[in-house]
Design a protein around this motif. Structure first.
Motif, PDB file in Angstrom:
ATOM      1  N   UNK A 194       0.829  -1.201   0.000  1.00 49.74           N
ATOM      2  CA  UNK A 194       0.000   0.000   0.000  1.00 49.74           C
ATOM      3  C   UNK A 194       0.867   1.256   0.000  1.00 49.74           C
ATOM      4  N   UNK A 195       1.950   1.237   0.753  1.00 43.24           N
ATOM      5  CA  UNK A 195       2.862   2.386   0.782  1.00 43.24           C
ATOM      6  C   UNK A 195       3.430   2.660  -0.608  1.00 43.24           C
ATOM      7  N   UNK A 196       3.881   1.617  -1.295  1.00 38.41           N
ATOM      8  CA  UNK A 196       4.423   1.793  -2.633  1.00 38.41           C
ATOM      9  C   UNK A 196       3.376   2.378  -3.574  1.00 38.41           C
ATOM     10  N   UNK A 197       2.168   1.884  -3.469  1.00 35.89           N
ATOM     11  CA  UNK A 197       1.095   2.377  -4.341  1.00 35.89           C
ATOM     12  C   UNK A 197       0.781   3.849  -4.060  1.00 35.89           C
ATOM     13  N   UNK A 198       0.728   4.208  -2.793  1.00 35.51           N
ATOM     14  CA  UNK A 198       0.384   5.591  -2.444  1.00 35.51           C
ATOM     15  C   UNK A 198       1.527   6.546  -2.768  1.00 35.51           C
ATOM     16  N   UNK A 199       2.765   6.101  -2.580  1.00 31.68           N
ATOM     17  CA  UNK A 199       3.907   6.936  -2.959  1.00 31.68           C
ATOM     18  C   UNK A 199       3.863   7.234  -4.459  1.00 31.68           C
ATOM     19  N   UNK A 200       3.588   6.198  -5.247  1.00 30.86           N
ATOM     20  CA  UNK A 200       3.514   6.393  -6.696  1.00 30.86           C
ATOM     21  C   UNK A 200       2.301   7.240  -7.064  1.00 30.86           C
ATOM     22  N   UNK A 201       1.216   7.077  -6.326  1.00 26.25           N
ATOM     23  CA  UNK A 201       0.022   7.889  -6.579  1.00 26.25           C
ATOM     24  C   UNK A 201       0.324   9.373  -6.400  1.00 26.25           C
ATOM     25  N   UNK A 260      -3.430  -0.716  -9.239  1.00 28.75           N
ATOM     26  CA  UNK A 260      -3.940  -1.999  -8.772  1.00 28.75           C
ATOM     27  C   UNK A 260      -4.961  -1.934  -7.655  1.00 28.75           C
ATOM     28  N   UNK A 261      -5.536  -0.775  -7.394  1.00 29.27           N
ATOM     29  CA  UNK A 261      -6.597  -0.706  -6.384  1.00 29.27           C
ATOM     30  C   UNK A 261      -7.864  -1.346  -6.949  1.00 29.27           C
ATOM     31  N   UNK A 262      -8.635  -1.976  -6.071  1.00 28.52           N
ATOM     32  CA  UNK A 262      -9.815  -2.711  -6.543  1.00 28.52           C
ATOM     33  C   UNK A 262     -10.869  -1.776  -7.123  1.00 28.52           C
ATOM     34  N   UNK A 263     -10.933  -0.553  -6.615  1.00 26.39           N
ATOM     35  CA  UNK A 263     -11.837   0.460  -7.160  1.00 26.39           C
ATOM     36  C   UNK A 263     -11.405   1.846  -6.699  1.00 26.39           C
ATOM     37  N   UNK A 264     -11.985   2.869  -7.312  1.00 29.68           N
ATOM     38  CA  UNK A 264     -11.604   4.249  -7.007  1.00 29.68           C
ATOM     39  C   UNK A 264     -11.975   4.639  -5.580  1.00 29.68           C
ATOM     40  N   UNK A 265     -13.080   4.108  -5.075  1.00 31.95           N
ATOM     41  CA  UNK A 265     -13.512   4.440  -3.708  1.00 31.95           C
ATOM     42  C   UNK A 265     -12.465   3.979  -2.695  1.00 31.95           C
ATOM     43  N   UNK A 296      -9.294   3.389  -3.257  1.00 29.79           N
ATOM     44  CA  UNK A 296      -8.104   4.203  -3.462  1.00 29.79           C
ATOM     45  C   UNK A 296      -8.222   5.530  -2.713  1.00 29.79           C
ATOM     46  N   UNK A 297      -9.348   6.209  -2.892  1.00 30.11           N
ATOM     47  CA  UNK A 297      -9.553   7.507  -2.245  1.00 30.11           C
ATOM     48  C   UNK A 297      -9.571   7.368  -0.722  1.00 30.11           C
ATOM     49  N   UNK A 298     -10.236   6.329  -0.228  1.00 25.64           N
ATOM     50  CA  UNK A 298     -10.304   6.087   1.212  1.00 25.64           C
ATOM     51  C   UNK A 298      -8.914   5.815   1.788  1.00 25.64           C
ATOM     52  N   UNK A 299      -8.129   4.987   1.119  1.00 24.41           N
ATOM     53  CA  UNK A 299      -6.775   4.660   1.578  1.00 24.41           C
ATOM     54  C   UNK A 299      -5.867   5.880   1.527  1.00 24.41           C
ATOM     55  N   UNK A 300      -5.992   6.648   0.459  1.00 22.79           N
ATOM     56  CA  UNK A 300      -5.167   7.841   0.285  1.00 22.79           C
ATOM     57  C   UNK A 300      -5.451   8.861   1.388  1.00 22.79           C
ATOM     58  N   UNK A 301      -6.738   9.103   1.658  1.00 28.13           N
ATOM     59  CA  UNK A 301      -7.090  10.093   2.674  1.00 28.13           C
ATOM     60  C   UNK A 301      -6.682   9.632   4.064  1.00 28.13           C
ATOM     61  N   UNK A 302      -6.786   8.352   4.336  1.00 23.36           N
ATOM     62  CA  UNK A 302      -6.385   7.836   5.646  1.00 23.36           C
ATOM     63  C   UNK A 302      -4.897   8.059   5.885  1.00 23.36           C
ATOM     64  N   UNK A 303      -4.093   7.922   4.824  1.00 24.37           N
ATOM     65  CA  UNK A 303      -2.641   8.045   4.942  1.00 24.37           C
ATOM     66  C   UNK A 303      -2.180   9.491   4.906  1.00 24.37           C
ATOM     67  N   UNK A 304      -2.760  10.312   4.026  1.00 23.75           N
ATOM     68  CA  UNK A 304      -2.254  11.667   3.817  1.00 23.75           C
ATOM     69  C   UNK A 304      -3.192  12.767   4.296  1.00 23.75           C
TER      70      UNK A 304
END
Length: 274
Positions: free
Chosen positions: A219-226, A245-250, A252-260
């Motif tokens: 997940x870290x690698x994906x979010x860094x690249x995002x 490779x996120x299963x869906x946009x929702x 992705x957005x949820x994971x991104x906001x939780x991290x950043x």
């Protein structure tokens, strides 16, 4: 020997004023500051660090809690991430702020103004993202940062003396496998197979060494690249979500906001500051 190299993210020169104090987000990177005038203060792990003019600082942005500028601070700055999980572990073990004073001979041959040659520095656009920089300039800035880091590590050997290089070498094939396949759907069993270990034992060993699970690392690698794609391309949020490779946009957005702490759309609009 692992890949002890770094990815340059963004940088530039800024005049930080009191409103800079309210700009703290999860930077998701490490930083180098070369302060030319003024001063500021950082708070990391509830400890205060003073930034004085004409000094150079390494800063662990992952741990930054608060930044304060009462008047102004002029600073050349650059944000970067290690390519290697092991390199990241080393940087995370040492002091979150490290200072080279202006009379340190190591700084005599480092020209921080080259940072500006790497980035789009239009005064009307404060998002300083790498565009098309000369290869020699990129190599020069990267080598300067690695020189500073090597000096910092040499002077803090005790802090990293307990890191197990042997266990890391044993796990390295799994890290290489993840690095090459993190946009795909890969299972814990597939990762553990790279070193012929039971998945449960492998998971425990991986977490012990890196304070992160393989799934969290993916997940870290994906979010860094995002973050790079959001700032450096015009790909849509859905296209980035699918590409990584996120299963869906929702999700992705949820994971991104939780991290950043911001959504991908909000991050894309942010002004990148020191």
């Amino acid at each position: 020997m692992d890949n002890f190299n770094i990815k340059l993210l963004n940088g530039g020169f800024n005049n930080c004023l009191p409103d800079w104090s309210s700009q703290v987000t999860n930077d998701n990177c490490y930083k180098i500051y070369f302060t030319t005038e003024g001063e500021a203060k950082l708070i990391i792990n509830d400890q205060q660090y003073e930034l004085k003019e004409n000094n150079v600082y390494f800063i662990n942005g992952y741990k930054l809690q608060e930044q304060i500028c009462y008047s102004h601070m002029d600073v050349y700055w650059i944000h970067f991430q290690p390519y290697s999980l092991f390199f990241n572990k080393i940087l995370d073990c040492i002091s979150p702020v490290y200072n080279w004073k202006h009379n340190n001979q190591l700084l005599d041959n480092i020209n921080f103004t080259h940072i500006l040659s790497l980035f789009n520095n239009d005064d009307n656009v404060k998002n300083n993202i790498i565009k098309t920089a000369p290869l020699a300039t990129s190599m020069y800035v990267t080598s300067c940062i690695l020189l500073l880091i090597s000096d910092m590590i040499e002077n803090q050997k005790k802090k990293i003396s307990k890191i197990s290089f042997g266990e890391y070498e044993k796990l390295k094939p799994t890290i290489d496998f993840i690095n090459n396949n993190y946009t795909e759907s890969i299972s814990l069993e597939e990762i553990a197979e790279q070193v012929y270990l039971n998945p449960t034992y492998f998971l425990r060993l991986f977490k012990k060494n890196f304070n992160i699970t393989p799934r969290q690392y993916i997940l870290k690698l994906r979010l860094d690249e995002a973050c790079s794609l959001l700032k450096g391309t015009e790909l849509s949020i859905k296209e980035i979500s699918d590409k990584l490779g996120f299963c869906n946009q929702f999700y992705f957005t949820k994971s991104f906001k939780k991290k950043l702490s911001v959504t991908p759309s909000e991050y894309r609009k942010l002004i990148i500051l020191p």
